[in-house]
Design a protein around this motif. Structure first.
Motif, short mmCIF file in Angstrom:
data_model
loop_
_atom_site.label_atom_id
_atom_site.label_comp_id
_atom_site.label_asym_id
_atom_site.label_seq_id
_atom_site.Cartn_x
_atom_site.Cartn_y
_atom_site.Cartn_z
N PHE A 66 0.90 -1.07 -0.03
CA PHE A 66 0.06 -0.10 0.04
C PHE A 66 1.00 1.26 -0.04
CE2 PHE A 66 -2.29 -3.51 1.85
CZ PHE A 66 -3.72 -3.35 1.39
N LYS A 67 0.38 2.12 -0.75
CA LYS A 67 1.18 3.57 -0.64
C LYS A 67 -0.15 4.60 -0.42
CE LYS A 67 4.35 6.25 -3.02
NZ LYS A 67 5.52 6.27 -4.10
N ASP A 68 -0.23 5.25 0.51
CA ASP A 68 -1.33 6.42 1.00
C ASP A 68 -2.48 5.63 1.15
OD1 ASP A 68 0.53 8.71 0.55
OD2 ASP A 68 0.42 8.68 -1.70
N ASN A 69 -2.50 4.68 1.85
CA ASN A 69 -3.42 3.78 2.10
C ASN A 69 -4.27 3.17 1.01
OD1 ASN A 69 -3.21 3.81 4.74
ND2 ASN A 69 -4.18 5.50 4.90
N MET A 70 -3.92 3.14 -0.28
CA MET A 70 -4.01 2.65 -1.75
C MET A 70 -3.25 1.47 -2.08
SD MET A 70 -6.86 4.30 -1.97
CE MET A 70 -7.47 4.04 -3.74
N VAL A 71 -3.89 0.42 -2.58
CA VAL A 71 -3.14 -0.61 -3.08
C VAL A 71 -2.42 -0.15 -4.17
CG1 VAL A 71 -3.22 -3.01 -4.57
CG2 VAL A 71 -4.72 -2.51 -2.48
N TYR A 72 -1.06 -0.66 -4.34
CA TYR A 72 -0.25 -0.09 -5.38
C TYR A 72 0.71 -1.05 -6.07
CZ TYR A 72 4.56 0.34 -3.18
OH TYR A 72 5.81 0.09 -2.58
N ASP A 73 0.73 -2.11 -5.21
CA ASP A 73 1.57 -3.34 -6.16
C ASP A 73 1.36 -4.62 -5.12
OD1 ASP A 73 3.32 -4.33 -7.76
OD2 ASP A 73 5.12 -4.08 -6.46
N LYS A 74 1.36 -5.65 -6.03
CA LYS A 74 1.05 -7.29 -5.51
C LYS A 74 2.12 -7.86 -6.00
CE LYS A 74 -3.94 -6.53 -5.58
NZ LYS A 74 -5.14 -7.01 -6.08
N ILE A 75 2.50 -8.89 -5.22
CA ILE A 75 3.34 -10.05 -5.70
C ILE A 75 2.78 -11.36 -5.38
CG2 ILE A 75 5.58 -11.07 -4.96
CD1 ILE A 75 6.11 -8.27 -5.87
N THR A 76 2.77 -12.08 -6.51
CA THR A 76 2.10 -13.53 -6.49
C THR A 76 3.27 -14.45 -6.04
OG1 THR A 76 0.53 -12.65 -8.26
CG2 THR A 76 1.01 -15.13 -7.84
N PRO A 77 2.94 -15.39 -4.90
CA PRO A 77 3.98 -16.17 -4.47
C PRO A 77 4.15 -17.17 -5.56
CG PRO A 77 2.37 -16.00 -3.01
CD PRO A 77 1.60 -15.18 -4.07
N LYS A 78 5.61 -17.66 -5.95
CA LYS A 78 6.17 -18.32 -6.43
C LYS A 78 7.49 -19.26 -5.79
CE LYS A 78 7.24 -19.76 -10.91
NZ LYS A 78 6.78 -20.93 -11.32
N LYS A 79 7.22 -20.38 -5.89
CA LYS A 79 8.12 -21.17 -5.02
C LYS A 79 9.73 -20.85 -5.16
CE LYS A 79 9.76 -25.79 -3.90
NZ LYS A 79 9.41 -27.25 -4.00
N GLY A 80 10.44 -20.43 -4.37
CA GLY A 80 11.92 -19.84 -4.34
C GLY A 80 11.80 -18.44 -4.77
N LYS A 81 10.71 -17.75 -4.95
CA LYS A 81 10.86 -15.99 -5.06
C LYS A 81 11.18 -15.37 -3.75
CE LYS A 81 8.05 -13.11 -7.67
NZ LYS A 81 6.81 -12.72 -8.36
N ALA A 82 11.52 -14.34 -3.90
CA ALA A 82 11.75 -13.40 -2.46
C ALA A 82 11.57 -11.99 -2.99
CB ALA A 82 12.87 -13.75 -2.09
N VAL A 83 11.19 -11.44 -2.02
CA VAL A 83 10.91 -9.76 -2.18
C VAL A 83 11.30 -9.12 -0.86
CG1 VAL A 83 8.64 -9.82 -1.08
CG2 VAL A 83 9.44 -7.81 -2.51
N LEU A 84 12.36 -8.10 -1.09
CA LEU A 84 12.93 -7.38 -0.09
C LEU A 84 12.44 -5.98 0.06
CD1 LEU A 84 15.44 -6.90 1.97
CD2 LEU A 84 16.41 -6.24 0.17
N PHE A 85 11.88 -5.35 1.18
CA PHE A 85 11.24 -4.02 1.41
C PHE A 85 11.70 -3.71 2.65
CE2 PHE A 85 8.12 -7.11 2.10
CZ PHE A 85 7.42 -6.74 3.24
N LYS A 86 11.34 -2.19 2.61
CA LYS A 86 11.58 -1.57 4.22
C LYS A 86 10.26 -2.08 5.23
CE LYS A 86 14.09 2.37 3.59
NZ LYS A 86 14.65 3.33 4.38
N SER A 87 10.61 -2.32 6.22
CA SER A 87 9.60 -2.99 7.16
C SER A 87 8.45 -1.89 7.39
CB SER A 87 10.34 -3.37 8.38
OG SER A 87 11.43 -4.44 8.01
N ASN A 88 8.66 -0.76 7.29
CA ASN A 88 7.68 0.29 7.84
C ASN A 88 6.81 0.47 6.64
OD1 ASN A 88 9.40 1.84 5.87
ND2 ASN A 88 9.91 3.30 7.71
N LEU A 89 6.86 -0.28 5.64
CA LEU A 89 6.08 -0.09 4.31
C LEU A 89 4.61 -0.99 4.71
CD1 LEU A 89 5.33 0.65 1.54
CD2 LEU A 89 6.31 -1.34 0.70
#
Length: 141
Positions: free
Chosen positions: A96-119
């Motif tokens: 979410f950004k500004d309380n609106m959905v702005y991105d989605k990640i679909t789980p795929k075995k072995g995939k990873a995503v890194l982001f700031k924990s305050n997001l």
């Protein structure tokens, strides 16, 4: 769902199963197994805060576009979250950004995503698959 669990047209308050591997110190006999994921990804960190796996299941009345309650893993600006998807699934991670959905990640075995924990982010339950498993690493850099 009980109507009290429906917080808005998309958000659902529902259960998940979890296992904590690390919480400020090793917390599980399986800690040594999962820390290998961070090492393999060559993630360097100053302080490890938490490692846990979440299991979300296919539940009745859950529709495409539904998601769990958004949250942050930390308010600290130098803390990061690293999500490792254990299996293929259709239960997206929603950002979410500004309380609106702005991105989605679909789980795929072995995939990873890194982001700031305050997001602000959340999981969603699978609809086509039986379950979704993700391991969440939270650490300071």
């Amino acid at each position: 769902y009980d109507t009290k669990d429906i917080l808005n047209k998309d958000m659902r308050n529902n259960f998940q199963l979890y296992h904590t591997f690390f919480l400020n110190e090793p917390y599980s006999q399986y800690y040594e197994n999962v820390i290998k994921v961070l090492n393999f990804a060559q993630i360097s960190y100053k302080k490890l805060i938490r490692i846990k796996s979440n299991l979300n299941t296919n539940i009745s009345n859950y529709k495409k576009g539904n998601y769990q309650i958004p949250h942050t893993d930390s308010e600290n600006d130098n803390t990061y979250s690293f999500l490792y998807y254990v299996n293929d699934s259709d239960g997206d991670t929603v950002f979410f950004k500004d309380n609106m959905v702005y991105d989605k990640i679909t789980p795929k075995k072995g995939k990873a995503v890194l982001f700031k924990s305050n997001l602000l982010h959340c999981a969603s339950n699978p609809i086509e698959y039986d379950y979704r498993i993700v391991t969440n690493f939270v650490f300071e850099v």
